[in-house]
Design an enzyme around this catalytic site. Sequence first.
Site, mmCIF file in Angstrom:
data_model
loop_
_atom_site.group_PDB
_atom_site.id
_atom_site.type_symbol
_atom_site.label_atom_id
_atom_site.label_comp_id
_atom_site.label_asym_id
_atom_site.label_seq_id
_atom_site.Cartn_x
_atom_site.Cartn_y
_atom_site.Cartn_z
ATOM 1 N N GLU A 297 -5.309 -8.153 0.009
ATOM 2 C CA GLU A 297 -6.098 -7.874 1.218
ATOM 3 C C GLU A 297 -7.453 -7.389 0.757
ATOM 4 O O GLU A 297 -7.536 -6.462 -0.052
ATOM 5 C CB GLU A 297 -5.486 -6.735 2.048
ATOM 6 N N GLU B 94 0.821 -1.225 0.000
ATOM 7 C CA GLU B 94 0.000 0.000 0.000
ATOM 8 C C GLU B 94 0.853 1.271 0.000
ATOM 9 O O GLU B 94 0.436 2.298 0.537
ATOM 10 C CB GLU B 94 -0.972 -0.002 1.193
#
Length: 498
Positions: free
Chosen positions: A438, A348
């Site tokens: 995720e 991320e």
Amino acid sequence: MAKTLQYLVWGLAALATRASAAPHCPAPASSSTSQAPSATSQVPTNTPTPSDTPSGPRTFEAEDAILSGTRVESTLSGYTGTGYVGGFDEPSDKITFKVDSATTRLYDLSIRVAAIYGEKRTTVILNNGAASEVYFPAGDSFVDISAGQVLLNQGDNTIDIVNNWGWYLIDSITLTPSAPRPAHQIHPSPVNPAADANARALYDYLRSIYGKKILSGQQELSWANWIAQQTGKTPALVSVDLMDYSPSRVERGTRGTAVEEAIQHHERGGIVSVLWHWNAPVGLYDTEERRWWSGFYTDATDFDVERALADTTNANYTLLIRDIDAIAVQLKRLEDAGVPVLFRPLHEAEGAWFWWGAKGPEPAKKLWGILYDRLVNHHRINNLLWVWNSILPEWYPGDDTVDILSADVYTQGNGPMSTQYNQLIELGNDRKMIAATEVGAAPLPDLLQAYETHWLWFAVWGDTFINNAQWNSIETLRTIYTSDYVLTLDEIQGWRGQ
Ligand SMILES: *[C@@H]1O[C@H](CO)[C@@H](O)[C@H](O)[C@H]1NC(C)=O
């Protein structure tokens, strides 16, 4: 005013992140934001003509749709039809388009918009159900923005454009029947020429199922076992976190167990994925609000990755290498145990909420290169397949050090996440496999197949997501885990030999 609203949204997101007691990935408010428009040049900008067939693009003018809390305007030139719709300033403000389809099928959706008050986000809701978020780049005129795909039912459907950040002007939407997805062109081997037999076997197996099935996956072994109790099926893949092996945590008494858990799952025939919430090596605030154990968050440390990487002789560069070497010890244990690893460091990054992404793409890419070089060429760790985890092209470290592309998506509704999938297809020119590393909500297999979103695996985050009916009801989990399209632990046994 628009700016104030925007800061309010980010402020809330930051609050939500900080308020969480245990370290985990960003709260939903902040984590579903890493979307960018895909190339807009392919989007048709025409208006409908009587000769339009159902197989061509169809445009629906916003001023002809049903308006709730919004209004028709015509001050800004460049609109099609007789005007456009503005006045998005309350959470419930929306436009409802009624659209029909001759058959149940997939369409590319584009939105013609002017984001004259700066970049914005909107929510698109199909048939009062599945919601997706669409990013509008700032601009002073109307442009067509790709808004992903929608699966229309035969007959009547509704598409709502709902406020979200608000403060944008909508001219129209265009629906074009989606072309079938062309065959993938995946690289035949891992990027590391010295990848060991285990890593190669895993890569070959993944290639053999890519586009045909999805691997079920779960963050944390304990939650994977919980799923087995709920559904009778165990996830094929378990993801573990190297967080507690970060030296700045070990100094404060943490003791990682991720390696043991990974080996356990491997020994029962499963596939292992590893991420690393890398606690900053130094500069942790460790205040009441920003404790040392949240030291991977940008707002919990003054560690400056750009400065640390600027000079290979400075103390902080040395600390980064120290940390990588500490993680190498753990990865080596997995290599020695014969475990191939889907390795996803610097995750991320583009979100900027972790310190490795806080200074923009250049330091993040540089650090990725250092990690790869240190682990592969210096430590000769060869059991890794390298999983990159940002979508935006300017963050991409390049084809040479990436095996698999991925995104972390926190959107409720168990949808197929087709926007992100299609962006990653573009990022890797369809030569890299793509994983949903995720998710908050596990994707429903029927939708994955209808949208041809060929995620290689999905992995649901642990506490407050997998065990939260707003994200994943037990019934939905059972539907997913018993689907033929979804591979579970029992169904991948012997994958090495396949
Ligand atoms: C290393 O990082 C710490 C924490 O941010 C900072 O206080 C220190 O000045 C840095 N050292 C150098 C040499 O940049």
